[in-house]
Scaffold this motif. Structure first.
Motif, short mmCIF file in Angstrom:
data_model
loop_
_atom_site.label_atom_id
_atom_site.label_comp_id
_atom_site.label_asym_id
_atom_site.label_seq_id
_atom_site.Cartn_x
_atom_site.Cartn_y
_atom_site.Cartn_z
N UNK A 100 4.09 -6.95 -0.92
CA UNK A 100 3.36 -7.92 -1.74
C UNK A 100 3.19 -7.44 -3.17
N UNK A 101 2.99 -8.38 -4.05
CA UNK A 101 2.62 -8.13 -5.44
C UNK A 101 3.65 -7.31 -6.21
N UNK A 102 4.92 -7.45 -5.87
CA UNK A 102 5.98 -6.71 -6.56
C UNK A 102 6.47 -7.51 -7.75
N UNK A 103 6.46 -6.90 -8.90
CA UNK A 103 6.93 -7.52 -10.12
C UNK A 103 8.40 -7.95 -9.98
N UNK A 104 9.17 -7.15 -9.27
CA UNK A 104 10.60 -7.43 -9.10
C UNK A 104 10.90 -8.71 -8.35
N UNK A 105 9.93 -9.27 -7.64
CA UNK A 105 10.16 -10.52 -6.92
C UNK A 105 10.50 -11.67 -7.86
N UNK A 106 10.20 -11.50 -9.13
CA UNK A 106 10.49 -12.54 -10.11
C UNK A 106 11.92 -12.43 -10.69
N UNK A 107 12.63 -11.36 -10.32
CA UNK A 107 13.99 -11.17 -10.82
C UNK A 107 14.93 -12.16 -10.12
N UNK A 108 16.04 -12.49 -10.76
CA UNK A 108 16.97 -13.45 -10.17
C UNK A 108 17.81 -12.83 -9.04
N UNK A 127 6.08 4.77 -11.87
CA UNK A 127 5.67 3.50 -12.49
C UNK A 127 6.39 2.31 -11.87
N UNK A 128 7.69 2.48 -11.60
CA UNK A 128 8.46 1.39 -10.98
C UNK A 128 7.89 1.05 -9.60
N UNK A 129 7.52 2.07 -8.84
CA UNK A 129 6.93 1.80 -7.52
C UNK A 129 5.56 1.13 -7.66
N UNK A 130 4.75 1.61 -8.57
CA UNK A 130 3.41 1.05 -8.74
C UNK A 130 3.47 -0.45 -9.05
N UNK A 131 4.33 -0.83 -9.98
CA UNK A 131 4.38 -2.25 -10.36
C UNK A 131 5.36 -3.06 -9.51
N UNK A 132 6.18 -2.38 -8.72
CA UNK A 132 7.12 -3.07 -7.85
C UNK A 132 8.37 -3.55 -8.58
N UNK A 133 8.80 -2.80 -9.59
CA UNK A 133 10.02 -3.15 -10.31
C UNK A 133 11.19 -2.34 -9.72
N UNK A 174 12.95 -0.43 -4.28
CA UNK A 174 13.87 0.25 -3.35
C UNK A 174 14.71 1.27 -4.09
N UNK A 175 15.21 0.89 -5.25
CA UNK A 175 16.00 1.83 -6.05
C UNK A 175 15.15 3.00 -6.53
N UNK A 176 13.92 2.72 -6.91
CA UNK A 176 13.02 3.79 -7.36
C UNK A 176 12.77 4.78 -6.22
N UNK A 177 12.51 4.26 -5.02
CA UNK A 177 12.25 5.13 -3.87
C UNK A 177 13.48 5.98 -3.55
N UNK A 178 14.65 5.36 -3.52
CA UNK A 178 15.88 6.11 -3.24
C UNK A 178 16.16 7.12 -4.34
N UNK A 211 0.84 -1.21 0.00
CA UNK A 211 0.00 0.00 0.00
C UNK A 211 0.87 1.26 0.00
N UNK A 212 1.90 1.28 0.82
CA UNK A 212 2.81 2.42 0.86
C UNK A 212 3.50 2.62 -0.49
N UNK A 213 4.03 1.52 -1.05
CA UNK A 213 4.75 1.59 -2.32
C UNK A 213 3.85 2.11 -3.45
N UNK A 214 2.66 1.57 -3.57
CA UNK A 214 1.76 1.97 -4.64
C UNK A 214 1.28 3.41 -4.44
N UNK A 215 0.99 3.80 -3.22
CA UNK A 215 0.58 5.18 -2.95
C UNK A 215 1.67 6.16 -3.34
N UNK A 216 2.90 5.88 -2.96
CA UNK A 216 4.02 6.76 -3.33
C UNK A 216 4.22 6.76 -4.84
N UNK A 217 4.02 5.62 -5.48
CA UNK A 217 4.14 5.55 -6.93
C UNK A 217 3.09 6.38 -7.64
#
Length: 138
Positions: free
Chosen positions: A124-132, A64-70, A73-77, A12-18
């Protein structure tokens, strides 16, 4: 995979900030003020016009990166310097963002919330969780 309340809170925090970042970059600076108008404003307050385009890019891409979770952390910083700049720009207008010209309350709070999001992680629901490997945690 179960999702706990902390993961949902981080989401919720990530998507709101995005959504905030994206709307400030795209709806406000691109659609409302236009990029040229935003650049003109930046110049009127003493910054190079190129900074306006960098800020627009940071807010749109970071949002956009925050909204989809890609790489959230880097997007927020990456958005923190933009918000520090906004805080400094509004500092002379007083604390309350409802003051003439907008005070520094809102961008300062937004800066702290971006830091909190970067520290908490994607949630939850972060697209980046699928990255290696370690990329998944960024």
């Amino acid at each position: 995979m179960s999702t706990n309340t902390a993961d949902l809170g981080a989401f919720v925090l990530r998507v709101t900030l995005g959504v905030l970042a994206f709307s400030h970059g795209f709806i406000l600076k691109v659609l409302t003020f236009t990029p040229a108008g935003t650049a003109g404003y930046f110049e009127s307050i003493g910054y190079p016009a190129a900074f306006a385009y960098l800020v627009i890019f940071a807010e749109v891409a970071g949002g956009l990166a925050l909204i989809v979770g890609f790489l959230p952390r880097l997007a927020a910083v990456g958005l923190i310097p933009v918000l520090i700049g906004a805080t400094l720009q509004h500092a002379g207008n007083g604390w309350s963002f409802s003051a003439a010209g907008g005070g520094w309350e809102f961008p300062a709070a937004w800066t702290v919330l971006l830091l909190a999001s970067a520290l908490i992680g994607p949630g939850a629901f972060a697209l980046g969780r699928k990255l290696p490997g370690k990329l998944a945690s960024l």
